[in-house]
Scaffold this active site. Structure first.
Site, PDB file in Angstrom:
ATOM      1  N   LYS A  14       0.818  -1.217   0.000  1.00 48.07           N
ATOM      2  CA  LYS A  14       0.000   0.000   0.000  1.00 48.07           C
ATOM      3  C   LYS A  14       0.854   1.271   0.000  1.00 48.07           C
ATOM      4  O   LYS A  14       0.594   2.192  -0.758  1.00 48.07           O
ATOM      5  CB  LYS A  14      -0.935   0.036   1.226  1.00 48.07           C
ATOM      6  CG  LYS A  14      -2.026  -1.013   1.210  1.00 48.07           C
ATOM      7  CD  LYS A  14      -3.055  -0.764   2.320  1.00 48.07           C
ATOM      8  CE  LYS A  14      -2.473  -0.796   3.719  1.00 48.07           C
ATOM      9  NZ  LYS A  14      -1.949  -2.126   4.127  1.00 48.07           N
ATOM     10  N   ARG A  89      -9.770   1.657   8.965  1.00 48.32           N
ATOM     11  CA  ARG A  89      -9.478   0.253   9.255  1.00 48.32           C
ATOM     12  C   ARG A  89     -10.540  -0.380  10.132  1.00 48.32           C
ATOM     13  O   ARG A  89     -10.474  -1.590  10.385  1.00 48.32           O
ATOM     14  CB  ARG A  89      -8.140   0.140   9.976  1.00 48.32           C
ATOM     15  CG  ARG A  89      -6.933  -0.104   9.076  1.00 48.32           C
ATOM     16  CD  ARG A  89      -5.706   0.137   9.934  1.00 48.32           C
ATOM     17  NE  ARG A  89      -4.592  -0.679   9.634  1.00 48.32           N
ATOM     18  CZ  ARG A  89      -3.435  -0.196   9.111  1.00 48.32           C
ATOM     19  NH1 ARG A  89      -3.331   1.063   8.763  1.00 48.32           N
ATOM     20  NH2 ARG A  89      -2.416  -0.981   8.932  1.00 48.32           N
ATOM     21  N   ARG A 128      11.095  -6.804   4.827  1.00 46.24           N
ATOM     22  CA  ARG A 128      11.103  -5.358   5.067  1.00 46.24           C
ATOM     23  C   ARG A 128      11.578  -5.029   6.491  1.00 46.24           C
ATOM     24  O   ARG A 128      12.300  -4.060   6.705  1.00 46.24           O
ATOM     25  CB  ARG A 128       9.692  -4.791   4.838  1.00 46.24           C
ATOM     26  CG  ARG A 128       9.614  -3.290   5.003  1.00 46.24           C
ATOM     27  CD  ARG A 128       8.239  -2.756   4.619  1.00 46.24           C
ATOM     28  NE  ARG A 128       7.268  -2.947   5.672  1.00 46.24           N
ATOM     29  CZ  ARG A 128       5.992  -2.583   5.578  1.00 46.24           C
ATOM     30  NH1 ARG A 128       5.532  -2.049   4.460  1.00 46.24           N
ATOM     31  NH2 ARG A 128       5.169  -2.768   6.575  1.00 46.24           N
ATOM     32  N   ARG A 134      11.965  -2.038  11.138  1.00 47.22           N
ATOM     33  CA  ARG A 134      10.646  -1.591  11.588  1.00 47.22           C
ATOM     34  C   ARG A 134      10.300  -2.126  12.980  1.00 47.22           C
ATOM     35  O   ARG A 134      10.779  -3.176  13.387  1.00 47.22           O
ATOM     36  CB  ARG A 134       9.584  -2.099  10.613  1.00 47.22           C
ATOM     37  CG  ARG A 134       9.633  -1.382   9.285  1.00 47.22           C
ATOM     38  CD  ARG A 134       8.346  -0.638   9.125  1.00 47.22           C
ATOM     39  NE  ARG A 134       8.168  -0.206   7.751  1.00 47.22           N
ATOM     40  CZ  ARG A 134       7.026   0.240   7.282  1.00 47.22           C
ATOM     41  NH1 ARG A 134       5.967   0.282   8.042  1.00 47.22           N
ATOM     42  NH2 ARG A 134       6.931   0.646   6.048  1.00 47.22           N
ATOM     43  N   ARG A 145      -0.898  -9.027  13.219  1.00 46.74           N
ATOM     44  CA  ARG A 145      -1.413  -7.917  12.403  1.00 46.74           C
ATOM     45  C   ARG A 145      -2.360  -8.439  11.321  1.00 46.74           C
ATOM     46  O   ARG A 145      -3.375  -7.815  11.014  1.00 46.74           O
ATOM     47  CB  ARG A 145      -0.266  -7.139  11.759  1.00 46.74           C
ATOM     48  CG  ARG A 145       0.621  -6.419  12.759  1.00 46.74           C
ATOM     49  CD  ARG A 145       1.778  -5.720  12.067  1.00 46.74           C
ATOM     50  NE  ARG A 145       1.382  -4.465  11.474  1.00 46.74           N
ATOM     51  CZ  ARG A 145       1.913  -3.938  10.373  1.00 46.74           C
ATOM     52  NH1 ARG A 145       2.843  -4.562   9.709  1.00 46.74           N
ATOM     53  NH2 ARG A 145       1.487  -2.794   9.927  1.00 46.74           N
TER      54      ARG A 145
END
Ligand code: AMP
Length: 194
Positions: A14, A89, A128, A134, A145
């Site tokens: 996204k 969301r 990632r 992160r 998640r």
């Protein structure tokens, strides 16, 4: 004036697509995840409130999330169109967005749903996490998640489907291939690049 939502599971790409599409359509990309992350990095009161929530892979409470979005959508650039990445969301956030847009006498044009296989996106997120360090980086948190997305966010698709706003795009493949699919799907809805 183009008003788009970008929806999809974590790791579907996204953020990457949002940046490209914002450029393509001449609208600001507004990412609640980015806004929260910059508050965390800068150690603001909001950042201190949301840090642990984000690290656990939970959703920030609707009241806090809705407040930053209402403020951002009130700014001049966003009055002329936007691409929201990662918001709404929850159903409560859908209602808040409806309220904001109604007050602005505005409406959504399209909800782009990036569809991706769960194992594929978990793999992408782990990669990632290693590359970017992160907060949301362990496999356990990433799986959590996904579960939160399935439970709280996937029902939103039905809501927007009823309004005939959803276009579905496969998130698999190279970044430019996915962009091309989105641009095609938007063109079919009468939305062209600026
Ligand atoms: P993202 O980069 O969009 O995956 O967002 C990173 C994290 O920020 C999420 O895992 C949530 O903890 C929080 N977050 C971002 N957007 C929202 C939202 N619309 N509602 C609740 N929490 C959010």
């Amino acid at each position: 004036m183009t008003r788009l939502l970008l929806v999809g599971p974590p790791g579907a790409g996204k953020g990457t697509q949002a940046a490209i599409l914002a450029e393509t359509y001449g609208i600001p990309a507004i990412s609640t995840g980015d806004m929260f992350r910059s508050n965390v990095v800068n150690g603001t009161p909001l950042g201190l409130q949301v840090k642990a929530i984000m690290e656990a892979g939970e959703y920030v409470p609707d009241a806090l999330t809705n407040e930053i979005v209402a403020e951002r959508l009130g700014e001049a650039d966003a009055r002329a169109g936007f691409l929201l990445d990662g918001y709404p969301r929850t159903l409560d956030q859908v209602n808040e967005l409806d309220r904001i847009l109604l007050a602005q006498n505005a409406a959504l044009d399209v909800v782009v749903l990036l569809e991706a296989d769960i194992d594929e996106v978990v793999g992408r997120l782990l990669k990632r996490a290693t590359e970017q360090g992160r907060l949301d980086d362990t496999e356990e948190v990433i799986r959590h998640r996904m579960a939160v997305y399935a439970e709280q966010t996937s029902p939103l698709i039905g809501v927007y489907d009823k309004r005939n706003l959803v276009v579905r795009v496969t998130a698999l493949g190279a970044v430019d291939e996915v962009t091309a699919r989105i641009v095609d799907a938007l063109a079919q809805r009468g939305i062209s690049a600026s």
